[in-house]
Design a protein around this motif. Structure first.
Motif: not given
Length: 116
Positions: A18-36
């Motif tokens: 399976x492939x999960x996705x997480x769409x982000x908004x409301x902040x400067x996405x490219x500047x932040x570490x993201x986690x699962x």
């Protein structure tokens, strides 16, 4: 405001993918570490994987190393979790997470069930 929306969960047989996705908004996405993270029934939420702002640093929890792949598309403000060779122990609600201005933000989660 920060919003994280997961998708892609479902029912899959052992050994499947399976492939999960997480769409982000409301902040400067490219500047932040993201986690699962994930939370199985009756268990505490646990770290699965993270990816640094431009994808140069990636970490995995030991149970998923070599089976899961985290990635991100900074043009689409989205992260992904490609999950291969799934087993019943991977059954959980999977959550996207980031920390912005010292606050932790979570999506609503997406259910992954591995069963024959």
């Amino acid at each position: 405001q920060v919003q994280l929306v997961e998708s892609g969960g479902g029912l899959v047989q052992p050994g499947g993918s399976l492939t999960l996705s997480c769409a982000a908004s409301g902040f400067t996405f490219r500047d932040y570490t993201m986690n699962w993270y994930r939370q199985a029934p009756g268990k505490e939420r646990e770290f699965v994987a993270d990816i640094s702002s431009y994808g140069g640093l990636i970490n995995y929890a030991e149970p998923v190393r070599k089976r899961f792949t985290i990635s991100r598309d900074n043009d689409k403000n989205t992260i992904y979790l490609k999950m291969n060779n799934l087993n019943p122990e991977d059954t959980a609600v999977y959550y996207c997470n980031t920390r912005v201005s010292r606050f932790d933000y979570w999506g609503q989660g997406t259910q992954v069930t591995v069963s024959s």
